[in-house]
Design a protein around this motif. Structure first.
Motif, PDB file in Angstrom:
ATOM      1  N   LEU A   1       0.829  -1.203   0.000  1.00  0.00           N
ATOM      2  CA  LEU A   1       0.000   0.000   0.000  1.00  0.00           C
ATOM      3  C   LEU A   1       0.865   1.256   0.000  1.00  0.00           C
ATOM      4  CD1 LEU A   1      -2.781  -1.069   2.543  1.00  0.00           C
ATOM      5  CD2 LEU A   1      -3.115  -0.592   0.107  1.00  0.00           C
ATOM      6  N   ILE A   2       1.964   1.210   0.732  1.00  0.00           N
ATOM      7  CA  ILE A   2       2.868   2.366   0.802  1.00  0.00           C
ATOM      8  C   ILE A   2       3.650   2.527  -0.505  1.00  0.00           C
ATOM      9  CG2 ILE A   2       4.955   3.249   1.947  1.00  0.00           C
ATOM     10  CD1 ILE A   2       3.837   1.982   4.552  1.00  0.00           C
ATOM     11  N   VAL A   3       4.084   1.407  -1.069  1.00  0.00           N
ATOM     12  CA  VAL A   3       4.910   1.457  -2.288  1.00  0.00           C
ATOM     13  C   VAL A   3       4.091   1.865  -3.510  1.00  0.00           C
ATOM     14  CG1 VAL A   3       6.214   0.035  -3.924  1.00  0.00           C
ATOM     15  CG2 VAL A   3       6.634  -0.189  -1.459  1.00  0.00           C
ATOM     16  N   PHE A   4       2.913   1.280  -3.677  1.00  0.00           N
ATOM     17  CA  PHE A   4       2.170   1.444  -4.926  1.00  0.00           C
ATOM     18  C   PHE A   4       1.217   2.644  -4.945  1.00  0.00           C
ATOM     19  CE2 PHE A   4       3.117  -3.181  -5.134  1.00  0.00           C
ATOM     20  CZ  PHE A   4       3.863  -3.150  -6.315  1.00  0.00           C
ATOM     21  N   PHE A   5       0.896   3.198  -3.762  1.00  0.00           N
ATOM     22  CA  PHE A   5      -0.109   4.260  -3.740  1.00  0.00           C
ATOM     23  C   PHE A   5       0.366   5.471  -2.957  1.00  0.00           C
ATOM     24  CE2 PHE A   5      -2.323   0.098  -3.536  1.00  0.00           C
ATOM     25  CZ  PHE A   5      -2.792   0.086  -4.841  1.00  0.00           C
ATOM     26  N   LYS A   6      -0.096   6.625  -3.403  1.00  0.00           N
ATOM     27  CA  LYS A   6       0.048   7.848  -2.616  1.00  0.00           C
ATOM     28  C   LYS A   6      -1.181   7.962  -1.710  1.00  0.00           C
ATOM     29  CE  LYS A   6       0.578  10.066  -6.539  1.00  0.00           C
ATOM     30  NZ  LYS A   6       0.743  11.165  -7.530  1.00  0.00           N
ATOM     31  N   ARG A   7      -1.062   8.725  -0.646  1.00  0.00           N
ATOM     32  CA  ARG A   7      -2.150   8.855   0.324  1.00  0.00           C
ATOM     33  C   ARG A   7      -2.494  10.326   0.543  1.00  0.00           C
ATOM     34  NH1 ARG A   7       1.441   5.557   1.401  1.00  0.00           N
ATOM     35  NH2 ARG A   7       2.626   6.971   2.729  1.00  0.00           N
ATOM     36  N   ASP A   8      -3.761  10.594   0.629  1.00  0.00           N
ATOM     37  CA  ASP A   8      -4.256  11.927   0.959  1.00  0.00           C
ATOM     38  C   ASP A   8      -5.308  11.736   2.041  1.00  0.00           C
ATOM     39  OD1 ASP A   8      -4.904  14.596   1.010  1.00  0.00           O
ATOM     40  OD2 ASP A   8      -6.088  14.558  -0.836  1.00  0.00           O
ATOM     41  N   TRP A   9      -4.889  11.784   3.284  1.00  0.00           N
ATOM     42  CA  TRP A   9      -5.730  11.443   4.431  1.00  0.00           C
ATOM     43  C   TRP A   9      -6.072  12.692   5.232  1.00  0.00           C
ATOM     44  CZ3 TRP A   9      -2.452   6.860   6.774  1.00  0.00           C
ATOM     45  CH2 TRP A   9      -2.579   5.729   5.955  1.00  0.00           C
ATOM     46  N   HIS A  10      -7.317  12.801   5.620  1.00  0.00           N
ATOM     47  CA  HIS A  10      -7.755  13.926   6.448  1.00  0.00           C
ATOM     48  C   HIS A  10      -8.796  13.433   7.459  1.00  0.00           C
ATOM     49  CE1 HIS A  10      -5.788  16.847   3.795  1.00  0.00           C
ATOM     50  NE2 HIS A  10      -6.243  16.100   2.794  1.00  0.00           N
ATOM     51  N   GLY A  11      -8.846  14.096   8.603  1.00  0.00           N
ATOM     52  CA  GLY A  11      -9.891  13.829   9.585  1.00  0.00           C
ATOM     53  C   GLY A  11      -9.556  12.779  10.625  1.00  0.00           C
TER      54      GLY A  11
ATOM     55  N   LEU B   1      -9.112  -2.218   2.169  1.00  0.00           N
ATOM     56  CA  LEU B   1      -7.685  -2.177   2.519  1.00  0.00           C
ATOM     57  C   LEU B   1      -7.221  -0.736   2.687  1.00  0.00           C
ATOM     58  CD1 LEU B   1      -5.982  -4.920   0.308  1.00  0.00           C
ATOM     59  CD2 LEU B   1      -6.224  -4.896   2.798  1.00  0.00           C
ATOM     60  N   SER B   2      -7.692   0.147   1.792  1.00  0.00           N
ATOM     61  CA  SER B   2      -7.328   1.553   1.873  1.00  0.00           C
ATOM     62  C   SER B   2      -7.787   2.156   3.196  1.00  0.00           C
ATOM     63  CB  SER B   2      -7.944   2.316   0.700  1.00  0.00           C
ATOM     64  OG  SER B   2      -7.724   3.705   0.826  1.00  0.00           O
ATOM     65  N   TYR B   3      -9.058   1.884   3.551  1.00  0.00           N
ATOM     66  CA  TYR B   3      -9.556   2.441   4.814  1.00  0.00           C
ATOM     67  C   TYR B   3      -8.919   1.759   6.018  1.00  0.00           C
ATOM     68  CZ  TYR B   3     -12.233   3.961   8.716  1.00  0.00           C
ATOM     69  OH  TYR B   3     -12.551   4.490   9.937  1.00  0.00           O
ATOM     70  N   GLY B   4      -8.707   0.438   5.929  1.00  0.00           N
ATOM     71  CA  GLY B   4      -8.054  -0.261   7.025  1.00  0.00           C
ATOM     72  C   GLY B   4      -6.692   0.329   7.335  1.00  0.00           C
TER      73      GLY B   4
ATOM     74  N   ILE C   1     -19.144   7.900  12.895  1.00  0.00           N
ATOM     75  CA  ILE C   1     -18.201   8.742  12.165  1.00  0.00           C
ATOM     76  C   ILE C   1     -18.381   8.519  10.664  1.00  0.00           C
ATOM     77  CG2 ILE C   1     -15.777   9.392  11.899  1.00  0.00           C
ATOM     78  CD1 ILE C   1     -16.885   9.702  14.769  1.00  0.00           C
ATOM     79  N   PRO C   2     -18.798   9.540   9.920  1.00  0.00           N
ATOM     80  CA  PRO C   2     -18.949   9.372   8.463  1.00  0.00           C
ATOM     81  C   PRO C   2     -17.584   9.459   7.781  1.00  0.00           C
ATOM     82  CG  PRO C   2     -19.536  11.602   9.086  1.00  0.00           C
ATOM     83  CD  PRO C   2     -19.193  10.885  10.367  1.00  0.00           C
ATOM     84  N   VAL C   3     -17.325   8.556   6.862  1.00  0.00           N
ATOM     85  CA  VAL C   3     -16.030   8.513   6.174  1.00  0.00           C
ATOM     86  C   VAL C   3     -16.269   8.382   4.675  1.00  0.00           C
ATOM     87  CG1 VAL C   3     -13.830   7.317   5.929  1.00  0.00           C
ATOM     88  CG2 VAL C   3     -14.946   7.399   8.172  1.00  0.00           C
ATOM     89  N   ALA C   4     -15.641   9.260   3.916  1.00  0.00           N
ATOM     90  CA  ALA C   4     -15.685   9.166   2.451  1.00  0.00           C
ATOM     91  C   ALA C   4     -14.310   8.755   1.949  1.00  0.00           C
ATOM     92  CB  ALA C   4     -16.078  10.507   1.846  1.00  0.00           C
ATOM     93  N   GLN C   5     -14.303   7.923   0.907  1.00  0.00           N
ATOM     94  CA  GLN C   5     -13.027   7.535   0.301  1.00  0.00           C
ATOM     95  C   GLN C   5     -13.148   7.547  -1.216  1.00  0.00           C
ATOM     96  OE1 GLN C   5     -11.889   3.702   1.848  1.00  0.00           O
ATOM     97  NE2 GLN C   5     -13.947   2.906   1.820  1.00  0.00           N
ATOM     98  N   TRP C   6     -12.024   7.827  -1.854  1.00  0.00           N
ATOM     99  CA  TRP C   6     -12.016   8.029  -3.298  1.00  0.00           C
ATOM    100  C   TRP C   6     -10.635   7.681  -3.845  1.00  0.00           C
ATOM    101  CZ3 TRP C   6     -15.619   8.219  -6.704  1.00  0.00           C
ATOM    102  CH2 TRP C   6     -15.456   8.810  -7.958  1.00  0.00           C
ATOM    103  N   GLY C   7     -10.595   7.074  -4.991  1.00  0.00           N
ATOM    104  CA  GLY C   7      -9.327   6.767  -5.632  1.00  0.00           C
ATOM    105  C   GLY C   7      -9.083   5.293  -5.846  1.00  0.00           C
ATOM    106  N   ALA C   8      -9.602   4.458  -4.961  1.00  0.00           N
ATOM    107  CA  ALA C   8      -9.396   3.017  -5.112  1.00  0.00           C
ATOM    108  C   ALA C   8     -10.033   2.492  -6.390  1.00  0.00           C
ATOM    109  CB  ALA C   8      -9.956   2.275  -3.897  1.00  0.00           C
ATOM    110  N   HIS C   9     -11.120   3.135  -6.825  1.00  0.00           N
ATOM    111  CA  HIS C   9     -11.813   2.697  -8.045  1.00  0.00           C
ATOM    112  C   HIS C   9     -10.941   2.870  -9.291  1.00  0.00           C
ATOM    113  CE1 HIS C   9     -12.269   7.029  -8.083  1.00  0.00           C
ATOM    114  NE2 HIS C   9     -12.608   6.959  -9.363  1.00  0.00           N
ATOM    115  N   GLU C  10      -9.938   3.747  -9.221  1.00  0.00           N
ATOM    116  CA  GLU C  10      -9.039   3.935 -10.354  1.00  0.00           C
ATOM    117  C   GLU C  10      -8.056   2.767 -10.476  1.00  0.00           C
ATOM    118  OE1 GLU C  10      -7.212   7.681  -9.571  1.00  0.00           O
ATOM    119  OE2 GLU C  10      -8.898   8.840 -10.350  1.00  0.00           O
ATOM    120  N   VAL C  11      -7.885   2.042  -9.384  1.00  0.00           N
ATOM    121  CA  VAL C  11      -6.977   0.892  -9.362  1.00  0.00           C
ATOM    122  C   VAL C  11      -7.747  -0.396  -9.658  1.00  0.00           C
ATOM    123  CG1 VAL C  11      -5.210  -0.322  -8.029  1.00  0.00           C
ATOM    124  CG2 VAL C  11      -5.643   2.117  -7.603  1.00  0.00           C
TER     125      VAL C  11
END
Length: 240
Positions: free
Chosen positions: A21-31, A54-57, A152-162
């Motif tokens: 996850l660290i090698v293959f993806f960049k992260r933009d985390w907030h909240g 996996l991204s949220y985990g 806690i509401p959580v939105a995630q975006w970007g995994a669908h591009e992979v």
């Protein structure tokens, strides 16, 4: 209330999952500040890729609060994956109504014991053509009423591009390197519903309020306005 410690199985899962996850993806985390430091709570997520758990985990593991996902029972059948899921305390969900009720009881018990339970209220990958959240199922509302725990509401975006949802070809698109975005928000205020009977209408209102918050946060991540109403696949099939 206590909280689940990061034990052997979670540390093993992290050792396996975090390096790629660290090698293959960049992260933009907030909240992350909205993830409670102590006590039981619920997180409500949108779902647009098989990769996003996996991204949220990864996001929540880094807060120090390990998540317990409600996962389809079929995922527990393969020996290695099933052993990992059971070892990390994930909660199997079966189609049968009795077993589904058992899963919600397990979720309530976990939250009351000071743990976090992750809900994907949509119950499946979104069918919305624009990948916005759909109308949610009301299990999260039942658990929220029973526990009165923060949601806690959580939105995630970007995994669908992979890993695109419902792609005809199950092809992982690692390059160019994608960014996995996560935004957690402050708890949804559900106090107006406390003490009310869990009628279908009350449960629907609670679920809608949660999902609209998730949708609003996804709009912030995407930088575009969310639809005025949540996508309803049944209504779409019936042409309403």
């Amino acid at each position: 209330m206590s909280r689940r410690r990061i034990g052997f199985w979670y540390r093993l899962a992290a050792v396996i999952a975090k390096p790629p996850l660290i090698v293959f993806f960049k992260r933009d985390w907030h909240g992350m500040e909205h993830i409670p430091a102590d006590g039981g709570f619920i997180t409500a997520l949108n779902h647009n890729s098989y990769l996003d758990p996996l991204s949220y985990g990864h996001f929540q593991y880094n807060t120090g609060r390990v998540p317990r996902f409600l996962a389809k029972a079929a995922l527990f059948k393969p020996f290695f994956v099933g052993t990992m899921l059971r070892g990390t305390g994930q909660i199997p969900v079966y189609r049968e109504s009795t077993d589904a009720a058992n899963a919600f009881r397990a979720a309530v018990d976990a939250i009351n014991s000071g743990e976090c339970v992750v809900f994907y209220p949509e119950g499946t990958l979104t069918r919305d053509p624009g990948l916005w959240p759909m109308v949610g199922k009301t299990g999260i509302a039942r658990v929220a009423l029973l526990t009165k725990a923060p949601v806690i509401p959580v939105a995630q975006w970007g995994a669908h591009e992979v890993v695109p949802p419902y792609a005809k070809e199950k092809k992982v698109r690692l390059l160019p390197r994608k960014t996995l975005r996560v935004l957690a928000g402050p708890p949804v205020d559900l106090t107006e519903f406390y003490g009310q009977e869990p009628t279908p209408e009350v449960l629907r209102q609670i679920t809608e309020k949660i999902m609209l918050r998730v949708s609003g946060q996804l709009a912030e991540l995407r930088g575009e306005p969310a639809p005025a109403a949540l996508y309803n696949p049944r209504a779409a099939r019936e042409g309403k």
